[in-house]
Enzyme design. Structure first.
Site, PDB file in Angstrom:
ATOM      1  N   ARG A  31       0.841  -1.208   0.000  1.00 45.18           N
ATOM      2  CA  ARG A  31       0.000   0.000   0.000  1.00 45.18           C
ATOM      3  C   ARG A  31       0.871   1.251   0.000  1.00 45.18           C
ATOM      4  NH1 ARG A  31      -1.667   1.822   5.918  1.00 45.18           N
ATOM      5  NH2 ARG A  31       0.256   0.924   6.673  1.00 45.18           N
ATOM      6  N   CYS A  52      26.695  17.523  26.036  1.00 46.09           N
ATOM      7  CA  CYS A  52      26.084  16.218  26.321  1.00 46.09           C
ATOM      8  C   CYS A  52      26.260  15.860  27.795  1.00 46.09           C
ATOM      9  CB  CYS A  52      26.725  15.149  25.436  1.00 46.09           C
ATOM     10  SG  CYS A  52      26.341  13.474  25.963  1.00 46.09           S
ATOM     11  N   CYS A  55      28.654  12.618  28.306  1.00 47.26           N
ATOM     12  CA  CYS A  55      30.074  12.578  27.944  1.00 47.26           C
ATOM     13  C   CYS A  55      30.955  12.656  29.197  1.00 47.26           C
ATOM     14  CB  CYS A  55      30.412  13.726  26.990  1.00 47.26           C
ATOM     15  SG  CYS A  55      30.083  13.327  25.247  1.00 47.26           S
ATOM     16  N   ASP A  78      18.963  10.465  36.975  1.00 54.06           N
ATOM     17  CA  ASP A  78      18.629  11.691  37.699  1.00 54.06           C
ATOM     18  C   ASP A  78      17.119  11.922  37.736  1.00 54.06           C
ATOM     19  OD1 ASP A  78      21.380  12.156  38.008  1.00 54.06           O
ATOM     20  OD2 ASP A  78      21.504  13.174  36.080  1.00 54.06           O
ATOM     21  N   HIS A 115      31.072   9.889  22.162  1.00 55.09           N
ATOM     22  CA  HIS A 115      29.729  10.408  21.904  1.00 55.09           C
ATOM     23  C   HIS A 115      29.167   9.961  20.552  1.00 55.09           C
ATOM     24  CE1 HIS A 115      26.451  13.292  22.450  1.00 55.09           C
ATOM     25  NE2 HIS A 115      26.643  13.713  21.215  1.00 55.09           N
ATOM     26  N   ASN A 155      16.883   2.264  24.548  1.00 58.89           N
ATOM     27  CA  ASN A 155      16.070   2.959  23.554  1.00 58.89           C
ATOM     28  C   ASN A 155      17.034   3.657  22.625  1.00 58.89           C
ATOM     29  OD1 ASN A 155      13.543   2.312  24.724  1.00 58.89           O
ATOM     30  ND2 ASN A 155      13.738   4.018  26.163  1.00 58.89           N
ATOM     31  N   SER A 163      16.453  10.584  24.247  1.00 61.35           N
ATOM     32  CA  SER A 163      16.637  12.026  24.205  1.00 61.35           C
ATOM     33  C   SER A 163      18.103  12.435  24.086  1.00 61.35           C
ATOM     34  CB  SER A 163      16.006  12.666  25.450  1.00 61.35           C
ATOM     35  OG  SER A 163      16.424  12.003  26.617  1.00 61.35           O
ATOM     36  N   HIS A 166      24.166   9.988  22.683  1.00 60.68           N
ATOM     37  CA  HIS A 166      25.329   9.321  23.287  1.00 60.68           C
ATOM     38  C   HIS A 166      24.971   7.854  23.532  1.00 60.68           C
ATOM     39  CE1 HIS A 166      29.179   9.769  25.621  1.00 60.68           C
ATOM     40  NE2 HIS A 166      28.779   8.547  25.940  1.00 60.68           N
ATOM     41  N   HIS A 168      24.023   4.761  25.031  1.00 58.02           N
ATOM     42  CA  HIS A 168      23.695   4.407  26.415  1.00 58.02           C
ATOM     43  C   HIS A 168      22.420   3.580  26.480  1.00 58.02           C
ATOM     44  CE1 HIS A 168      20.786   7.681  25.947  1.00 58.02           C
ATOM     45  NE2 HIS A 168      20.200   7.278  27.071  1.00 58.02           N
ATOM     46  N   GLN A 170      19.578   1.719  29.688  1.00 61.22           N
ATOM     47  CA  GLN A 170      19.047   1.934  31.029  1.00 61.22           C
ATOM     48  C   GLN A 170      18.839   0.606  31.733  1.00 61.22           C
ATOM     49  OE1 GLN A 170      15.921   4.810  31.698  1.00 61.22           O
ATOM     50  NE2 GLN A 170      15.899   5.387  29.544  1.00 61.22           N
ATOM     51  N   HIS A 283      15.385 -10.339  28.565  1.00 64.80           N
ATOM     52  CA  HIS A 283      14.439 -11.016  29.457  1.00 64.80           C
ATOM     53  C   HIS A 283      15.167 -12.193  30.083  1.00 64.80           C
ATOM     54  CE1 HIS A 283      10.233  -9.479  27.993  1.00 64.80           C
ATOM     55  NE2 HIS A 283      10.849  -8.646  28.781  1.00 64.80           N
ATOM     56  N   HIS A 298      17.247 -14.494  26.974  1.00 64.79           N
ATOM     57  CA  HIS A 298      17.102 -14.017  25.590  1.00 64.79           C
ATOM     58  C   HIS A 298      17.016 -12.496  25.556  1.00 64.79           C
ATOM     59  CE1 HIS A 298      12.964 -14.602  27.104  1.00 64.79           C
ATOM     60  NE2 HIS A 298      12.574 -13.682  26.244  1.00 64.79           N
ATOM     61  N   HIS A 300      15.342  -9.212  23.242  1.00 66.57           N
ATOM     62  CA  HIS A 300      14.407  -8.790  22.192  1.00 66.57           C
ATOM     63  C   HIS A 300      14.887  -7.506  21.528  1.00 66.57           C
ATOM     64  CE1 HIS A 300      11.057 -11.456  23.311  1.00 66.57           C
ATOM     65  NE2 HIS A 300      11.278 -11.167  24.573  1.00 66.57           N
ATOM     66  N   PHE A 314       3.133   2.034  12.428  1.00 65.36           N
ATOM     67  CA  PHE A 314       2.376   2.619  13.525  1.00 65.36           C
ATOM     68  C   PHE A 314       1.532   1.542  14.198  1.00 65.36           C
ATOM     69  CE2 PHE A 314       3.461   6.298  11.026  1.00 65.36           C
ATOM     70  CZ  PHE A 314       3.630   7.302  11.964  1.00 65.36           C
ATOM     71  N   GLN A 325      -0.374  -5.946  14.590  1.00 68.34           N
ATOM     72  CA  GLN A 325      -0.565  -6.316  13.187  1.00 68.34           C
ATOM     73  C   GLN A 325       0.704  -6.005  12.423  1.00 68.34           C
ATOM     74  OE1 GLN A 325      -0.803  -4.070  10.477  1.00 68.34           O
ATOM     75  NE2 GLN A 325      -1.566  -5.495   8.943  1.00 68.34           N
TER      76      GLN A 325
HETATM   77  O1  LIG Z   1      14.313   7.745  30.502  1.00 66.74           O
HETATM   78  P1  LIG Z   1      14.267   8.492  29.198  1.00 66.74           P
HETATM   79  O2  LIG Z   1      15.283   8.022  28.207  1.00 66.74           O
HETATM   80  O3  LIG Z   1      14.289   9.974  29.381  1.00 66.74           O
HETATM   81  O4  LIG Z   1      12.823   8.160  28.607  1.00 66.74           O
HETATM   82  C1  LIG Z   1      12.530   7.220  27.621  1.00 66.74           C
HETATM   83  O5  LIG Z   1      12.584   5.885  28.115  1.00 66.74           O
HETATM   84  C2  LIG Z   1      11.676   5.554  29.159  1.00 66.74           C
HETATM   85  C3  LIG Z   1      11.780   4.057  29.438  1.00 66.74           C
HETATM   86  O6  LIG Z   1      11.413   3.264  28.333  1.00 66.74           O
HETATM   87  C4  LIG Z   1      10.229   5.941  28.810  1.00 66.74           C
HETATM   88  O7  LIG Z   1       9.424   5.804  29.961  1.00 66.74           O
HETATM   89  C5  LIG Z   1      10.124   7.369  28.292  1.00 66.74           C
HETATM   90  O8  LIG Z   1       8.806   7.602  27.844  1.00 66.74           O
HETATM   91  C6  LIG Z   1      11.128   7.564  27.146  1.00 66.74           C
HETATM   92  O9  LIG Z   1      11.075   8.872  26.669  1.00 66.74           O
HETATM   93  O1  LIG Z   2      -5.110   2.053   7.385  1.00 65.16           O
HETATM   94  P1  LIG Z   2      -4.212   3.256   7.493  1.00 65.16           P
HETATM   95  O2  LIG Z   2      -4.918   4.471   8.044  1.00 65.16           O
HETATM   96  O3  LIG Z   2      -3.472   3.539   6.225  1.00 65.16           O
HETATM   97  O4  LIG Z   2      -3.096   2.832   8.559  1.00 65.16           O
HETATM   98  C1  LIG Z   2      -3.049   3.170   9.905  1.00 65.16           C
HETATM   99  O5  LIG Z   2      -4.004   2.455  10.695  1.00 65.16           O
HETATM  100  C2  LIG Z   2      -3.850   1.030  10.711  1.00 65.16           C
HETATM  101  C3  LIG Z   2      -4.858   0.459  11.679  1.00 65.16           C
HETATM  102  O6  LIG Z   2      -4.656   0.901  13.013  1.00 65.16           O
HETATM  103  C4  LIG Z   2      -2.432   0.612  11.070  1.00 65.16           C
HETATM  104  O7  LIG Z   2      -2.290  -0.782  10.850  1.00 65.16           O
HETATM  105  C5  LIG Z   2      -1.374   1.353  10.256  1.00 65.16           C
HETATM  106  O8  LIG Z   2      -0.095   1.030  10.745  1.00 65.16           O
HETATM  107  C6  LIG Z   2      -1.635   2.853  10.366  1.00 65.16           C
HETATM  108  O9  LIG Z   2      -0.703   3.568   9.599  1.00 65.16           O
END
Ligand SMILES: O=P(O)(O)O[C@H]1O[C@H](CO)[C@@H](O)[C@H](O)[C@H]1O
Ligand SMILES: O=P(O)(O)O[C@H]1O[C@H](CO)[C@@H](O)[C@H](O)[C@H]1O
Lengths: 350, 350
Positions: A31, A52, A55, A78, A115, A155, A163, A166, A168, A170, A283, A298, A300, A314, A325
């Site tokens: 699509r 940063c 750093c 922090d 960095h 992340n 955010s 660098h 890193h 958690q 995990h 393992h 993920h 999305f 999906q």
């Molecule tokens: O702790 P950070 O890097 O500022 O925050 C990030 O990781 C966290 C843990 O997955 C999430 O809760 C936050 O929403 C995300 O922005």
């Molecule tokens: O069908 P759309 O609007 O193109 O697509 C959107 O909604 C769907 C249903 O929640 C999702 O699977 C897609 O990832 C999202 O981009």
């Protein structure tokens, strides 16, 4: 009536770790996309960035100065989501309004003082030090009597809420087993009690025979696109030997683990020739002082990108209200990842 | 030891619909944000857009011309994730590799021919027509023998994967109960069997007494920030009367439902004076020709914004691997929403 085909017909698959189903719509990958595009961040970061807060030698928001660290550097977050203090709480025990205080410790793990690096751009030798740091933290955090689980994760990329570029990750350590871990443990335990073997050992052995979802492997670990993967290029690192946590790894396994982390993250970067965003994490068995023969170590990887460096999947309306999906089959993703070069695109010599 | 306080101390809450816990870190809302900012889209859309494939009279990507519709317009999704055709599948029944073909129908529902409207900017009278259209679709789709569940939802805003700002939602109807719906049904049923009442009726009655999480209400519906809400400004519309699906509503209830949809979405827009993104959808009884006294009609709103029109909550690393986490208490969010004006900021006269 047409004969069913994995790569063509809508179907559901069962995730035996979380005990839930996902929807696969392989035909839908074609699509056209007119929606939101992610920004690609230009990658011209310096090795040391004055601004940063991760750093070496720099001062963080709360006034603390980072040491001149040379490998990994760990400190308490922090802005911790969990706090150590015990609070006094009277449980009123109403089925529809259940609440309980939660204690924990949040840490930040800098992977390198440089960095401008990321895991795929680090040497295996330096990734090994990250793995050793995770193991040390698992022991240290788990030694507190009120810490029963240690969640190690990263992340990567601003699209994954990170955010600071660098390198890193958690660690969130806490009293309770978080929801996803509890579900996984329930499944692993039920399987272990029934079959007296590890679910993931049996699963990995079957995958190694089938080959079609294996991305890469070495003597001690394999990287597979799980049969039930939800994110387009989701993978899992599974240990070939059955052990429950990071401190059960011997030296050779630690090195092999660092190798596959490098291997899969290099392939990720090569996929769209971009610093590939993801959330990843381990995990493993809880630190609750109980024996956990059901657990199988393992890791993920949940990466959001779908079609390019700027178009992600999305997980929204249907996915939030109905079920996860995907638009490309796990077999197709595995083949694409497997066929990518093992050398990082930035270091390619033509 | 300090006395526990909802709005200060980290804690976990139980979601009795999904039978899982979430982590609440109210104190964390103060952390500075240096991460990704979302784009705010300037809102100067015309009433009719030549290039929009949902506008009346325009031709879609697949060559089909939309009629000159005046209220709602429903058509089959040109890129359906589910297909109607039955396929031939031999079940090999391996516990770790479970798969089954899935049949279904995907539809698009245009809420209005006016390209520049959204639900909060529509008249209650016109939202009523949307509700009626949903009811008609629930009947029509549910009448197919292979359709057992009808998921009605809306993705609003590009940050929620919506690729076209024309006011519209979707309907995915399918053979199986999707994961989240099945979990909800299991919880509703267990409660009904035990107490012979509706879980959500009991819950709503308790909330109406407590008042602190109620955002707005009329004679037939209330909007509440659930005790177990995960998204910062998540809400739920719950019917005061216990009925299972959208076709059980009488005329007065249909109107009252349209009113609260307008009410909550206006408050959402007013929160950051922006067209507030969300995924929303109805959870209701399956169309599987079985009686479902346990079901209680409700609608979920999952909006991602946290602090401003450009800063959203990221459900990433810890949330994907551990459990959903929020940075502001549901009680704080409910108060903020409740205190907002009921008139849309764009129509304010000073
Ligand atoms: O702790 P950070 O890097 O500022 O925050 C990030 O990781 C966290 C843990 O997955 C999430 O809760 C936050 O929403 C995300 O922005
Ligand atoms: O069908 P759309 O609007 O193109 O697509 C959107 O909604 C769907 C249903 O929640 C999702 O699977 C897609 O990832 C999202 O981009």
């Amino acid at each position: 009536m047409q004969q069913f085909n994995n790569n063509e017909h809508p179907h559901r698959r069962y995730n035996p770790l979380l005990d839930e189903w996902i929807l696969v719509s392989p035909h839908r990958n074609k699509r056209p996309w007119q929606g939101q595009n992610e920004k690609v961040h230009e990658d011209n970061r310096p090795e040391h960035d004055e601004t940063c807060y991760l750093c070496a030698g720099n001062t963080r928001a709360n006034g603390v100065k980072n040491p001149d660290y040379t490998d990994c550097y760990v400190f308490e977050n922090d802005f911790s989501a969990l706090l150590k203090e015990e609070v006094n709480y009277e449980n009123k025990n109403n089925a529809l309004f259940q609440l309980k205080p939660e204690r924990g410790i949040n840490k930040v793990v800098c992977f390198s003082p440089k960095h401008n690096l990321t895991l795929p751009e680090m040497e295996v030798f330096d990734i090994e030090k990250v793995v050793q740091t995770w193991a040390e933290q698992y022991i240290e955090l788990g030694s507190h009597d009120y810490i029963n689980y240690v969640q190690i994760f990263e992340n990567k990329g601003s699209v994954m809420g990170c955010s600071n570029p660098h390198p890193h990750g958690q660690i969130w350590a806490q009293s309770s087993l978080p929801t996803q871990v509890e579900k996984t443990q329930k499944s692993l335990r039920a399987y272990f009690e029934k079959n007296n073997t590890s679910l993931l050992k049996d699963y990995l052995e079957a995958e190694l025979k089938k080959e079609e979802r294996i991305v890469l492997e070495n003597n001690h670990f394999a990287v597979v696109v799980p049969f039930w993967a939800t994110w387009p290029y989701e993978t899992m690192i599974i240990s070939k030997r059955h052990f429950g946590n990071i401190i059960a790894m011997n030296h050779e396994e630690t090195k092999a683990f660092a190798q596959v982390i490098k291997g899969i993250t290099v392939k990720y970067d090569n996929l769209f020739e971009t610093s590939f965003p993801y959330s990843a994490g381990i995990h493993q068995a809880p630190t609750d002082r109980v024996s956990h023969p059901e657990w199988h170590f393992h890791m993920h990887f949940y990466p959001p990108l779908l079609r390019s460096a700027t178009v992600k999947k999305f997980m929204v309306g249907y996915e939030m209200l109905g079920e996860a999906q995907r638009d490309i089959s796990p077999e197709q993703s595995a083949k694409i990842l497997r066929d990518l070069p093992n050398q990082h695109y930035k270091t390619k010599t033509n």
